[in-house]
Motif scaffolding. Sequence first.
Motif, mmCIF file in Angstrom:
data_model
loop_
_atom_site.group_PDB
_atom_site.id
_atom_site.type_symbol
_atom_site.label_atom_id
_atom_site.label_comp_id
_atom_site.label_asym_id
_atom_site.label_seq_id
_atom_site.Cartn_x
_atom_site.Cartn_y
_atom_site.Cartn_z
ATOM 1 N N THR A 1 47.337 8.366 -24.598
ATOM 2 C CA THR A 1 46.736 7.198 -25.226
ATOM 3 C C THR A 1 45.242 7.084 -24.970
ATOM 4 N N THR A 2 44.732 7.773 -23.963
ATOM 5 C CA THR A 2 43.303 7.776 -23.674
ATOM 6 C C THR A 2 42.991 9.013 -22.860
ATOM 7 N N SER A 3 41.724 9.367 -22.805
ATOM 8 C CA SER A 3 41.289 10.477 -21.950
ATOM 9 C C SER A 3 40.649 9.870 -20.714
ATOM 10 N N PRO A 4 41.393 9.752 -19.616
ATOM 11 C CA PRO A 4 40.904 8.997 -18.456
ATOM 12 C C PRO A 4 39.762 9.713 -17.743
ATOM 13 N N ALA A 5 38.891 8.921 -17.161
ATOM 14 C CA ALA A 5 37.777 9.450 -16.378
ATOM 15 C C ALA A 5 37.308 8.373 -15.425
ATOM 16 N N ASN A 6 36.905 8.787 -14.234
ATOM 17 C CA ASN A 6 36.422 7.852 -13.226
ATOM 18 C C ASN A 6 34.925 8.045 -13.013
ATOM 19 N N PRO A 7 34.169 6.957 -12.882
ATOM 20 C CA PRO A 7 32.741 7.114 -12.579
ATOM 21 C C PRO A 7 32.557 7.725 -11.201
ATOM 22 N N ALA A 8 31.548 8.592 -11.081
ATOM 23 C CA ALA A 8 31.288 9.276 -9.810
ATOM 24 C C ALA A 8 29.794 9.243 -9.516
ATOM 25 N N LEU A 9 29.461 9.002 -8.256
ATOM 26 C CA LEU A 9 28.064 8.969 -7.837
ATOM 27 C C LEU A 9 27.487 10.372 -7.822
ATOM 28 N N ARG A 10 26.372 10.564 -8.511
ATOM 29 C CA ARG A 10 25.663 11.838 -8.505
ATOM 30 C C ARG A 10 24.483 11.798 -7.523
ATOM 31 N N ARG A 11 23.599 10.852 -7.732
ATOM 32 C CA ARG A 11 22.382 10.777 -6.932
ATOM 33 C C ARG A 11 22.085 9.312 -6.616
ATOM 34 N N ALA A 12 21.628 9.062 -5.398
ATOM 35 C CA ALA A 12 21.256 7.706 -4.990
ATOM 36 C C ALA A 12 20.288 7.834 -3.821
ATOM 37 N N GLY B 1 0.787 -1.222 0.000
ATOM 38 C CA GLY B 1 0.000 0.000 0.000
ATOM 39 C C GLY B 1 0.821 1.274 0.000
ATOM 40 N N HIS B 2 2.151 1.182 -0.112
ATOM 41 C CA HIS B 2 3.038 2.356 -0.122
ATOM 42 C C HIS B 2 3.728 2.477 -1.478
ATOM 43 N N LYS B 3 3.828 3.697 -1.962
ATOM 44 C CA LYS B 3 4.530 3.971 -3.210
ATOM 45 C C LYS B 3 6.020 4.090 -2.902
ATOM 46 N N ILE B 4 6.810 3.211 -3.494
ATOM 47 C CA ILE B 4 8.244 3.154 -3.211
ATOM 48 C C ILE B 4 9.021 3.261 -4.519
ATOM 49 N N GLY B 5 10.050 4.089 -4.515
ATOM 50 C CA GLY B 5 10.887 4.247 -5.693
ATOM 51 C C GLY B 5 12.345 4.424 -5.310
ATOM 52 N N THR B 6 13.230 4.238 -6.275
ATOM 53 C CA THR B 6 14.650 4.476 -6.066
ATOM 54 C C THR B 6 15.225 5.134 -7.320
ATOM 55 N N ARG B 7 16.358 5.803 -7.149
ATOM 56 C CA ARG B 7 17.094 6.353 -8.283
ATOM 57 C C ARG B 7 18.585 6.256 -7.999
ATOM 58 N N MET B 8 19.333 5.783 -8.986
ATOM 59 C CA MET B 8 20.795 5.754 -8.934
ATOM 60 C C MET B 8 21.319 6.412 -10.199
ATOM 61 N N GLU B 9 22.229 7.361 -10.047
ATOM 62 C CA GLU B 9 22.698 8.148 -11.190
ATOM 63 C C GLU B 9 24.199 8.390 -11.063
ATOM 64 N N MET B 10 24.912 8.221 -12.171
ATOM 65 C CA MET B 10 26.366 8.398 -12.169
ATOM 66 C C MET B 10 26.802 9.132 -13.422
ATOM 67 N N ASP B 11 27.941 9.831 -13.313
ATOM 68 C CA ASP B 11 28.607 10.405 -14.475
ATOM 69 C C ASP B 11 30.110 10.282 -14.271
ATOM 70 N N PHE B 12 30.899 11.020 -15.047
ATOM 71 C CA PHE B 12 32.353 10.920 -14.986
ATOM 72 C C PHE B 12 32.979 12.307 -14.800
ATOM 73 N N GLN B 13 32.187 13.245 -14.246
ATOM 74 C CA GLN B 13 32.560 14.646 -14.258
ATOM 75 C C GLN B 13 33.325 15.101 -13.024
ATOM 76 N N THR B 14 33.145 14.460 -11.894
ATOM 77 C CA THR B 14 33.647 15.017 -10.638
ATOM 78 C C THR B 14 35.158 14.952 -10.520
ATOM 79 N N LEU B 15 35.747 13.798 -10.756
ATOM 80 C CA LEU B 15 37.185 13.624 -10.543
ATOM 81 C C LEU B 15 37.856 13.169 -11.833
ATOM 82 N N PRO B 16 38.991 13.752 -12.180
ATOM 83 C CA PRO B 16 39.702 13.290 -13.366
ATOM 84 C C PRO B 16 40.350 11.945 -13.126
ATOM 85 N N GLY B 17 40.561 11.216 -14.213
ATOM 86 C CA GLY B 17 41.253 9.948 -14.092
ATOM 87 C C GLY B 17 42.748 10.149 -13.947
ATOM 88 N N ALA B 18 43.432 9.108 -13.560
ATOM 89 C CA ALA B 18 44.879 9.196 -13.382
ATOM 90 C C ALA B 18 45.573 9.250 -14.740
#
Length: 450
Positions: free
Chosen positions: A182-193, A160-177
């Motif tokens: 040879t590549t443009s490094p990027a690390n996945p970063a948590l945006r919303r959860a 009887g309860h409306k339940i939802g979730t959201r998980m969202e990620m991008d690669f914008q927050t921290l640069p990769g090492a």
Amino acid sequence: MITKSLMAGAAAVALMATPSLASAQDQAALEARIAQLEAQLNALKSEVVAARTQQAAQQQDIIRLETRPAAPAPVQQTAAPAAPGDGFRIGDHTVKFGGFVKVDAYASRYSGGDPANGDALREFHIPGSIPIGGTDEDTATDFNARQTRFWLTTDGMVGGHKIGTRMEMDFQTLPGAGDQRTTSPANPALRRAFITIDNWLIGQEWTNFQNTAVLPESADFIGAAEGTVFARQVQVRYTRGPFSVSVENPETTVTPFGGGARIVADDNSLPDFTARYAVSKPWGDFQFAGLLRQLKYQSPASNIDSTATGWGLSASTKIKVGAKDDLRLMVTGGEGIGRYVGLNFSNDAVLNGAGDLDAIGVVAGFAAYRHVWAPGWRSSLIWSAQKVDNDTGFTGLAANRSAQSLHANLIWSPVTAFDVGAELMFADREIETGASGDMTRLILFAKYGF
């Protein structure tokens, strides 16, 4: 059967009417026989009428069965399976996956010297990072796809309860090492959860002090960075109609006495408190929000243990202009809210000579006009600014005093969910000495959402 009985009775009547058979002696017997036959005829007539009545009733029942509406389908405890393209079912939940791929190309010129390779300023506008005092160099060109984003949501009814979730990620927050040989490094970063249960939200989401609905459309990651309330953090929020309140993750940023590197304290005892009122009208949307927070810093080595109070107010609106255009405005002010405004352009507080925290005042805002030229073609003109009220006797003269930026873009959507565009921006930063630095940038981008 009925027809044969009628024929026999008729024959008997005919025989009785024949003179050769009639006699005086038999008259009484014949009259008795006639009375019996009449009784049988009446009984047969009654049977015929009853049979016809029953047959008509059966025909009416057949007609009613053929024309009766179909019985309604049984009520299901769970929602019907989602339509194709609108998620898929797992148990009691509808699951959806989406996001976008975005590719950016930057051509930037900095009056105060180029940021180092890997510096986030090379990939989106951070007002407090514009170089000051360096040597002007040639235009620097950068390419990246780090704003690419994906998300996963679930929605359902459980008990009887409306339940939802959201998980969202991008690669914008921290640069990769590493570098970009040879590549443009990027690390996945948590945006919303976060989880939503009826009117409650629990998890990492945009602060309740922010209004994301009025953010201007920009090729830059944020756009009107100096004047925007911008923070994503863990919180517990309750919403009822236009009102919402929350308790959110606390954090205090501090300027040392006399200036120096930012201190990010982790000493808060109380969460930050927010309240918001948001309304939607035919002419547009309006939101008013408030923030109350504890500022705290402890350093046993320096014998510092101090708290102060921070507060802020923010008003924002999106006003419809004509059939398709709109005007977007935000103004925010307060003391001790530096980390919430302009990507922490100003710190929340400064240590005075006695080792106590003194909240720093901030006023910020932006104005943006969005114009639709033709179907699929649109532009935004954006101005954003922030002014900091420093006590230079405590902060020193290297503290940020003000920042502003101006953006103009043209965006084209040749097909649904596919955007290509260009944006020209100019931004500058000034410190309390009066020294300043600026950045001029051209952004080209392509983005496809799914």
